[in-house]
Design a protein around this motif. Structure first.
Motif, PDB file in Angstrom:
ATOM      1  N   MET A   1       0.836  -1.204   0.000  1.00 23.81           N
ATOM      2  CA  MET A   1       0.000   0.000   0.000  1.00 23.81           C
ATOM      3  C   MET A   1       0.871   1.255   0.000  1.00 23.81           C
ATOM      4  SD  MET A   1      -2.954  -1.030   2.786  1.00 23.81           S
ATOM      5  CE  MET A   1      -3.834   0.512   2.514  1.00 23.81           C
ATOM      6  N   ALA A   2       0.292   2.371  -0.464  1.00 26.08           N
ATOM      7  CA  ALA A   2       0.991   3.652  -0.444  1.00 26.08           C
ATOM      8  C   ALA A   2       0.095   4.651   0.280  1.00 26.08           C
ATOM      9  CB  ALA A   2       1.309   4.111  -1.863  1.00 26.08           C
ATOM     10  N   ARG A   3      -0.044   4.459   1.576  1.00 25.79           N
ATOM     11  CA  ARG A   3      -0.979   5.277   2.352  1.00 25.79           C
ATOM     12  C   ARG A   3      -0.526   6.724   2.482  1.00 25.79           C
ATOM     13  NH1 ARG A   3      -1.759   0.968   7.179  1.00 25.79           N
ATOM     14  NH2 ARG A   3       0.169   0.185   6.262  1.00 25.79           N
ATOM     15  N   LEU A   4       0.740   6.991   2.192  1.00 25.13           N
ATOM     16  CA  LEU A   4       1.247   8.360   2.307  1.00 25.13           C
ATOM     17  C   LEU A   4       1.804   8.860   0.977  1.00 25.13           C
ATOM     18  CD1 LEU A   4       3.092   8.135   5.759  1.00 25.13           C
ATOM     19  CD2 LEU A   4       0.733   8.830   5.309  1.00 25.13           C
ATOM     20  N   LYS A   5       1.290   8.374  -0.114  1.00 22.13           N
ATOM     21  CA  LYS A   5       1.793   8.751  -1.431  1.00 22.13           C
ATOM     22  C   LYS A   5       1.807  10.261  -1.615  1.00 22.13           C
ATOM     23  CE  LYS A   5       0.865   8.124  -6.383  1.00 22.13           C
ATOM     24  NZ  LYS A   5       2.299   8.025  -6.731  1.00 22.13           N
ATOM     25  N   ARG A  25       9.413   3.437   7.654  1.00 19.15           N
ATOM     26  CA  ARG A  25       8.003   3.069   7.472  1.00 19.15           C
ATOM     27  C   ARG A  25       7.259   4.101   6.635  1.00 19.15           C
ATOM     28  NH1 ARG A  25       4.626   0.063   6.399  1.00 19.15           N
ATOM     29  NH2 ARG A  25       3.066  -0.938   7.708  1.00 19.15           N
ATOM     30  N   LEU A  26       7.466   5.372   6.933  1.00 15.77           N
ATOM     31  CA  LEU A  26       6.757   6.421   6.206  1.00 15.77           C
ATOM     32  C   LEU A  26       7.201   6.487   4.747  1.00 15.77           C
ATOM     33  CD1 LEU A  26       6.622   9.350   8.807  1.00 15.77           C
ATOM     34  CD2 LEU A  26       5.083   7.391   8.538  1.00 15.77           C
ATOM     35  N   ALA A  27       8.506   6.358   4.522  1.00 19.07           N
ATOM     36  CA  ALA A  27       9.012   6.391   3.154  1.00 19.07           C
ATOM     37  C   ALA A  27       8.500   5.200   2.350  1.00 19.07           C
ATOM     38  CB  ALA A  27      10.537   6.398   3.161  1.00 19.07           C
ATOM     39  N   ALA A  31       5.861   8.479   1.321  1.00 17.75           N
ATOM     40  CA  ALA A  31       6.162   9.847   1.748  1.00 17.75           C
ATOM     41  C   ALA A  31       7.573  10.260   1.358  1.00 17.75           C
ATOM     42  CB  ALA A  31       5.996   9.978   3.255  1.00 17.75           C
ATOM     43  N   HIS A  32       7.753  11.545   1.135  1.00 18.38           N
ATOM     44  CA  HIS A  32       9.091  12.131   1.046  1.00 18.38           C
ATOM     45  C   HIS A  32       9.450  12.548   2.461  1.00 18.38           C
ATOM     46  CE1 HIS A  32      12.266  14.691  -1.079  1.00 18.38           C
ATOM     47  NE2 HIS A  32      12.482  14.837   0.223  1.00 18.38           N
ATOM     48  N   LEU A 226       2.479   5.610  11.673  1.00 17.61           N
ATOM     49  CA  LEU A 226       1.843   5.514  10.358  1.00 17.61           C
ATOM     50  C   LEU A 226       0.333   5.647  10.467  1.00 17.61           C
ATOM     51  CD1 LEU A 226       1.828   4.961   7.320  1.00 17.61           C
ATOM     52  CD2 LEU A 226       1.903   2.504   7.851  1.00 17.61           C
ATOM     53  N   PHE A 227      -0.255   5.013  11.455  1.00 20.98           N
ATOM     54  CA  PHE A 227      -1.710   5.113  11.641  1.00 20.98           C
ATOM     55  C   PHE A 227      -2.136   6.559  11.843  1.00 20.98           C
ATOM     56  CE2 PHE A 227      -5.211   5.288  14.812  1.00 20.98           C
ATOM     57  CZ  PHE A 227      -6.239   4.870  13.982  1.00 20.98           C
ATOM     58  N   PHE A 228      -1.450   7.266  12.731  1.00 23.07           N
ATOM     59  CA  PHE A 228      -1.808   8.662  12.988  1.00 23.07           C
ATOM     60  C   PHE A 228      -1.466   9.572  11.815  1.00 23.07           C
ATOM     61  CE2 PHE A 228      -1.795   7.990  17.806  1.00 23.07           C
ATOM     62  CZ  PHE A 228      -3.161   8.149  17.907  1.00 23.07           C
ATOM     63  N   ALA A 229      -0.475   9.190  11.020  1.00 23.58           N
ATOM     64  CA  ALA A 229      -0.080  10.005   9.864  1.00 23.58           C
ATOM     65  C   ALA A 229      -1.041   9.845   8.697  1.00 23.58           C
ATOM     66  CB  ALA A 229       1.331   9.614   9.418  1.00 23.58           C
ATOM     67  N   SER A 230      -1.703   8.701   8.625  1.00 18.99           N
ATOM     68  CA  SER A 230      -2.555   8.385   7.481  1.00 18.99           C
ATOM     69  C   SER A 230      -3.992   8.854   7.689  1.00 18.99           C
ATOM     70  CB  SER A 230      -2.546   6.876   7.233  1.00 18.99           C
ATOM     71  OG  SER A 230      -3.315   6.217   8.227  1.00 18.99           O
TER      72      SER A 230
END
Length: 251
Positions: A1-5, A25-27, A31-32, A226-230
């Protein structure tokens, strides 16, 4: 998945430990990531490893206790991207000492990094988070902000203040589409805890207080970040999630 594309993410103190696991994890989720740390060489190495995998990362040397470092960081992100979608306040230190013998210098250093640094990042990145329209600010607090333990009173005070500020900012930043939440890790196996966790009697006592009977990993915390970021946590703000194997529940 790309939850932070295509998201732009900043993680302080991300050259090692929880911060390193978080940028990875974020990258990996698209994410950048801005890899920032007082250890500039470590930040460069971590960012290079991500780029080598075809991921997006930028390294900067940042001491969050220095206003000029944070100002330079914010300017660089503004010039390159004009916004921040995810901000993770992870940079922190610990000084284990009997409170009665703690020096003024030790207290000031703890406060400057753990609390003043968090305040500075949360405040100075506000325009960039506002520009995002739906940013997420995630503060790494600690279960030590809610329980007492010998030699950790001062550290716990800085983390308790971080928890309180999280709740206040959640209310203050909500009109601008910015969610603010905190994570409260328990005993996570990192360089910061290695010295005490390798003491067999101490480790045994801690594990007996932990229902899951293991210490946490950086990846355990990164998954919660990641959960809180998405967008999966789009209706959550002002919350604090304990990542402690059930330690607080068992008190």
């Amino acid at each position: 998945m790309a939850r932070l594309k295509d998201k732009i993410a900043l993680v302080t103190g991300s050259a090692a430990g929880i911060g390193l696991a978080t940028i990875e994890r974020l990258a990996a989720e698209g994410a950048h990531v801005y890899v920032t740390d007082v250890d500039g060489a470590g930040a460069e190495k971590a960012a290079a490893a991500l780029v080598a995998k075809g991921l997006h990362a930028t390294a900067m040397t940042v001491d969050v206790s220095r206003g000029q470092d944070v100002t330079a960081l914010v300017r660089a992100i503004e010039q390159q991207h004009g916004r921040l979608d995810v901000v993770v306040n992870n940079a922190g230190i610990n000084v284990r000492t009997d409170f009665r013998n703690m020096s003024d210098a030790d207290w000031v250093r703890l406060r400057e990094v753990n609390l003043d640094g968090m305040v500075r990042i949360a405040r100075d990145t506000f325009p960039l988070m506002k520009a995002s329209g739906k940013a997420s600010l995630i503060n790494l607090a600690s279960i030590m902000g809610h329980r007492g333990m010998r030699t950790l009173a001062a550290y716990g005070a800085t983390k308790g203040a971080m928890s309180a500020l999280t709740r206040g900012l959640a209310v203050e930043y909500a009109p601008f589409g910015i969610r603010v939440n905190a994570l409260a890790p328990g005993f996570i196996e990192t360089a910061l805890t290695e010295r005490v966790l390798r003491i067999e009697a101490f480790s045994k006592a801690l594990l007996e207080q932990t229902p899951l009977r293991r210490f946490g990993s950086g990846e355990d915390v990164a998954n919660a970040v990641l959960f809180f970021a998405s967008d999966e946590s789009a209706y959550i703000t002002g919350a604090e999630l304990a990542i402690d194997g059930g330690m607080q529940a068992a008190l």
